[in-house]
Design a protein around this motif. Structure first.
Motif, PDB file in Angstrom:
ATOM      1  N   LEU A  84       0.835  -1.195   0.000  1.00 59.44           N
ATOM      2  CA  LEU A  84       0.000   0.000   0.000  1.00 59.44           C
ATOM      3  C   LEU A  84       0.872   1.249   0.000  1.00 59.44           C
ATOM      4  O   LEU A  84       1.862   1.314   0.732  1.00 59.44           O
ATOM      5  CB  LEU A  84      -0.903   0.031   1.234  1.00 59.44           C
ATOM      6  CG  LEU A  84      -2.001  -1.024   1.308  1.00 59.44           C
ATOM      7  CD1 LEU A  84      -2.681  -0.981   2.673  1.00 59.44           C
ATOM      8  CD2 LEU A  84      -3.013  -0.825   0.190  1.00 59.44           C
ATOM      9  N   ASN A  86      -0.262   3.964   1.130  1.00 60.79           N
ATOM     10  CA  ASN A  86      -0.646   4.624   2.376  1.00 60.79           C
ATOM     11  C   ASN A  86      -1.396   3.623   3.246  1.00 60.79           C
ATOM     12  O   ASN A  86      -2.480   3.169   2.871  1.00 60.79           O
ATOM     13  CB  ASN A  86      -1.520   5.844   2.068  1.00 60.79           C
ATOM     14  CG  ASN A  86      -1.842   6.653   3.300  1.00 60.79           C
ATOM     15  OD1 ASN A  86      -1.781   6.170   4.434  1.00 60.79           O
ATOM     16  ND2 ASN A  86      -2.204   7.911   3.085  1.00 60.79           N
ATOM     17  N   LEU A  87      -0.849   3.294   4.386  1.00 63.65           N
ATOM     18  CA  LEU A  87      -1.474   2.312   5.270  1.00 63.65           C
ATOM     19  C   LEU A  87      -2.850   2.772   5.764  1.00 63.65           C
ATOM     20  O   LEU A  87      -3.658   1.954   6.201  1.00 63.65           O
ATOM     21  CB  LEU A  87      -0.544   1.981   6.436  1.00 63.65           C
ATOM     22  CG  LEU A  87      -0.698   0.597   7.060  1.00 63.65           C
ATOM     23  CD1 LEU A  87      -0.672  -0.516   6.029  1.00 63.65           C
ATOM     24  CD2 LEU A  87       0.364   0.360   8.109  1.00 63.65           C
ATOM     25  N   GLU A 112       3.292  -0.956   4.002  1.00 66.21           N
ATOM     26  CA  GLU A 112       3.275   0.358   3.373  1.00 66.21           C
ATOM     27  C   GLU A 112       4.628   0.566   2.717  1.00 66.21           C
ATOM     28  O   GLU A 112       5.662   0.255   3.307  1.00 66.21           O
ATOM     29  CB  GLU A 112       3.018   1.448   4.415  1.00 66.21           C
ATOM     30  CG  GLU A 112       2.982   2.854   3.806  1.00 66.21           C
ATOM     31  CD  GLU A 112       2.749   3.921   4.861  1.00 66.21           C
ATOM     32  OE1 GLU A 112       1.617   4.391   4.986  1.00 66.21           O
ATOM     33  OE2 GLU A 112       3.724   4.268   5.567  1.00 66.21           O
TER      34      GLU A 112
END
Length: 130
Positions: A84, A86-87, A112
């Motif tokens: 990801l 952005n977590l 992330e």
């Protein structure tokens, strides 16, 4: 011990390797299929579109096509790794993810990362059994 042959898995139902990079959509080796990281890119587009939900949906559409070409399916996933950008997108990604992995989800790691190709929000790689 006999050596296992490996074969390239290729389908037009998923994007070709990103920007012509030297990797395969997937490799079948013995009873396993190793799917390269899939982005939320449609096979007929050069741009990634939508938010985390739409991108995750497209990742699974791509993965379904690749696994089908290899003679297996999402139900046969044994391990995934989710990357990801952005977590904070974890919960939204997870809502889509759980629709595709069924009642016996694979082992998984989620991390992330600093950046993904083309501004992608999510990338998922997978291993499945045939």
């Amino acid at each position: 011990m006999a050596t296992q042959e490996k074969s390239v898995v290729r389908t037009e139902g998923a994007p070709a390797p990103f920007q012509g990079a030297p990797y395969s959509q997937a490799i079948r080796a013995g009873d396993f299929v190793f799917v390269s990281g899939q982005l939320g890119l449609r096979p007929d587009h050069g741009e990634i579109e939508g938010g985390i939900e739409e991108q995750t949906e497209q990742v699974f559409t791509n993965m379904t096509a690749i696994l089908g070409e290899a003679g297996t399916s999402l139900e046969r996933l044994v391990k995934t790794t989710v990357f990801l950008a952005n977590l904070d997108d974890f919960a939204a990604m997870n809502e889509v993810y759980k629709k595709y992995v069924g009642d016996t989800p694979p082992a998984r790691a989620t991390v992330e990362v600093a950046r993904l190709p083309s501004g992608s929000l999510v990338e998922i790689e997978a291993i499945a059994v045939v």
